[in-house]
Scaffold this motif. Structure first.
Motif, mmCIF file in Angstrom:
data_model
loop_
_atom_site.group_PDB
_atom_site.id
_atom_site.type_symbol
_atom_site.label_atom_id
_atom_site.label_comp_id
_atom_site.label_asym_id
_atom_site.label_seq_id
_atom_site.Cartn_x
_atom_site.Cartn_y
_atom_site.Cartn_z
ATOM 1 N N GLY A 511 8.426 -45.886 27.453
ATOM 2 C CA GLY A 511 7.623 -45.508 26.294
ATOM 3 C C GLY A 511 6.259 -45.008 26.732
ATOM 4 N N VAL A 512 5.337 -44.866 25.778
ATOM 5 C CA VAL A 512 4.013 -44.316 26.070
ATOM 6 C C VAL A 512 2.951 -45.158 25.376
ATOM 7 C CG1 VAL A 512 2.506 -42.313 25.835
ATOM 8 C CG2 VAL A 512 4.932 -41.978 26.297
ATOM 9 N N GLN A 513 1.866 -45.467 26.105
ATOM 10 C CA GLN A 513 0.677 -46.078 25.541
ATOM 11 C C GLN A 513 -0.480 -45.098 25.701
ATOM 12 O OE1 GLN A 513 0.731 -49.898 27.826
ATOM 13 N NE2 GLN A 513 0.331 -50.831 25.841
ATOM 14 N N THR A 514 -1.377 -45.052 24.741
ATOM 15 C CA THR A 514 -2.505 -44.130 24.820
ATOM 16 C C THR A 514 -3.811 -44.871 24.507
ATOM 17 O OG1 THR A 514 -2.235 -43.502 22.498
ATOM 18 C CG2 THR A 514 -1.105 -42.147 24.147
ATOM 19 N N ARG A 515 -4.904 -44.286 25.004
ATOM 20 C CA ARG A 515 -6.242 -44.743 24.643
ATOM 21 C C ARG A 515 -7.159 -43.531 24.696
ATOM 22 N NH1 ARG A 515 -8.695 -48.146 29.829
ATOM 23 N NH2 ARG A 515 -8.416 -46.516 31.403
ATOM 24 N N THR A 516 -8.270 -43.560 24.031
ATOM 25 C CA THR A 516 -9.171 -42.407 23.947
ATOM 26 C C THR A 516 -10.611 -42.866 24.172
ATOM 27 O OG1 THR A 516 -9.401 -42.676 21.556
ATOM 28 C CG2 THR A 516 -7.642 -41.215 22.333
ATOM 29 N N ARG A 517 -11.468 -41.878 24.426
ATOM 30 C CA ARG A 517 -12.901 -42.135 24.492
ATOM 31 C C ARG A 517 -13.625 -40.900 23.980
ATOM 32 N NH1 ARG A 517 -14.010 -42.208 31.063
ATOM 33 N NH2 ARG A 517 -12.935 -40.272 31.586
#
Length: 531
Positions: A511-517
């Protein structure tokens, strides 16, 4: 007066030269920056187009290969599971029937204890009971091949034995009866006697021989059109060619509904839907060729009315059949366990395919979203490329125009100075006394470092006198100051802190995990780009 005019012309020439040099320097710098902007815009447009192509390829791969492959795997897996489950269930049905038949057989052997209780079974009584004494085991032989055929000379028991469905159980019964007969013969040959069978017993013996020789396949052509209901085991054509498996053929497969309906298992001859004159099979895959078949020749057993008989006790017969029945019950339990294991394995495989399909579908949707964003990015990058190209063209055109004007202006001033020098020379010749005339000459400018790397600084320029003037033009200024590095200072990109990771898009299988800034400062003036 001529000298003053020449000094004015020299001053104008120097001012024009400085002005033109400053313009050329600044314009070249602007042109270099513009070229870098154009190169960057071109590279970005190419990168966006490459990313778009990659996204399109990924979408095509998922739509045309990955998802169809998973769907095909799912179909094949379900078909295989159904075929295996049907096969095991069919075996279980046969074995369950044999368990019931063994209960019926035990009902004839009421010796001292009820053997069905030993098996955890429940059987009913029967009016035809083998007494606690002895019963006859009869051995006949087929005239054709001499193969011994065994039966118990008791109509009720023998009819019950003929109800056994499993080939393995039938073989076990025949082997047990042969061994029982052989032991009796070895123990006391004198008690073996010849018996004359009645016609009904002869027919029963033939039936036992036929069913033992071919316990599974029914070579009867049936009542279907052109043998369409044939479900025998013929796998060779009339010319002797081996049949190909139906599952290897492209038009009709083992796992299709039609294949199940027409009994297209393995490589047996069939006539699906009665479409040809009689049963047939494919003899090659490419190209597809077929030939007709004939049912397997049914075994026959010509039995004379004279056979041999030995005596066996009720207890020994009961114990022997108890051993056979135990094997049947064990086989039933094994099949039940195998079916449960198959169902678990098939459920696990189906879940795995569903999860893989879900992952690929999510990936497809994400890539389609990326493609939409890339399409918009391409429009913007192409527009930026066009603006950068236009700006560079304007700067280049202005540069060429201004350089041409500077060259013409300086040439005109030099021509004017040359004319004044010529007039001054001619006048000096008319003087009664010779006059020495030397104009001032200076070196090229020496540039000091700019006072600032960007944002606007100053630069000092100096030069020295090469020859001092004698009756000629005075020396021009030996120092000057000009602006330098007037471009804006670079501003680097600045970003904030990362957010927390999102939940994974799949529980297993990838699967895929994401985070942003966030960006707190956009890069400007060739500053460090954002990470």
């Amino acid at each position: 007066l001529l000298t003053d005019m020449m000094e004015t012309s020299f001053t104008n020439y120097e001012l024009e030269t400085v002005r033109c040099e400053d313009f050329e320097r600044q314009q070249r710098k602007l042109m270099r920056t513009s070229q870098l902007d154009l190169d960057a815009a071109t590279a970005q447009a190419a990168a966006d187009r490459g990313a778009e192509l990659k996204a399109q390829q990924q979408i095509t791969t998922i739509n045309e290969q990955t998802l169809p492959s998973l769907e095909e795997q799912d179909t094949l897996q379900k078909g295989k599971c159904k075929a295996d489950h049907d096969a095991l269930t069919a075996q279980q049905t046969l074995v369950e029937s044999d368990v019931a038949t063994m209960i019926l057989i035990f009902s004839f052997f009421q010796c001292s204890a009820t053997p069905t209780a030993l098996l955890g079974l429940r059987g009913g009584g029967n009016s035809s009971i083998v007494s606690s004494g002895r019963t006859s085991v009869v051995q006949c032989s087929c005239v054709d091949d001499g193969q011994p055929v065994m039966q118990i000379r008791h109509a009720g028991v023998q009819e019950a034995l003929l109800k056994l469905k499993s080939a393995a159980t039938r073989r076990a019964v025949q082997e047990y009866l042969r061994e029982t007969f052989a032991q009796s013969e070895r123990r006391d040959p004198t008690q073996i006697r010849k018996v004359l069978l009645a016609e009904a017993e002869v027919a029963l013996t033939r039936r036992v021989a036929v069913e033992e020789a071919n316990p599974v396949c029914d070579e009867n052509m049936g009542t279907g059109i052109n043998g369409s209901s044939y479900r025998g085991c013929q796998q060779v054509t009339t010319s002797g060619k081996p049949c190909q498996k139906w599952s290897d053929m492209g038009d009709i497969g083992l796992n299709t509904q039609a294949g199940n309906e027409f009994g297209l298992e393995d490589a047996y001859c069939r006539n699906p839907n009665g479409q040809k004159d009689t049963i047939w099979c494919y003899t090659s895959v490419l190209p597809q060729q077929f030939e007709y078949c004939q049912p397997v020749e049914q075994p026959s057993c010509a039995v004379t009315g004279t056979c041999k008989s030995s005596e066996a006790t009720c207890t020994s017969m009961r114990d022997g059949f108890l051993t056979i029945a135990s094997g049947v019950v064990d086989k039933r339990d094994e099949l039940i366990e195998n079916i449960a294991n198959l169902e678990r394995a098939c459920s696990k495989a189906a879940t795995k395919i569903v999860e893989a399909t879900s992952t690929q579908t999510a990936r497809l949707q994400a890539t389609q979203g990326d493609l939409a964003a890339l399409t918009q990015a391409i429009v913007e990058s192409q527009a930026q490329q066009a603006r950068a190209s236009d700006a560079h063209s304007v700067l280049t055109r202005d540069y060429d125009t201004q350089v041409g004007k500077c060259t013409a202006s300086k040439d005109a001033l030099m021509f004017h100075i040359a004319g004044l020098k010529k007039i001054r020379g001619e006048l000096s010749k008319t003087s009664p006394t010779p006059i020495s005339i030397v104009d001032c000459s200076v070196s090229d400018w020496t540039d000091e470092a700019c006072s600032a790397p960007c944002g606007g600084g100053t630069q000092e320029r100096t030069r020295t006198i090469v020859s001092h003037p004698v009756n000629g033009t005075k020396c021009p200024p030996l120092k000057m100051e000009r602006k330098c590095n007037i471009q804006e200072c670079p501003v680097d990109c600045e970003v904030g802190i990362w957010t927390e990771w999102t939940e994974c898009t799949a529980e297993c299988g990838g699967g895929v995990q994401t985070r942003t800034r966030p960006k707190t400062q956009e890069p400007e003036f060739d500053g460090t780009p954002c990470p």
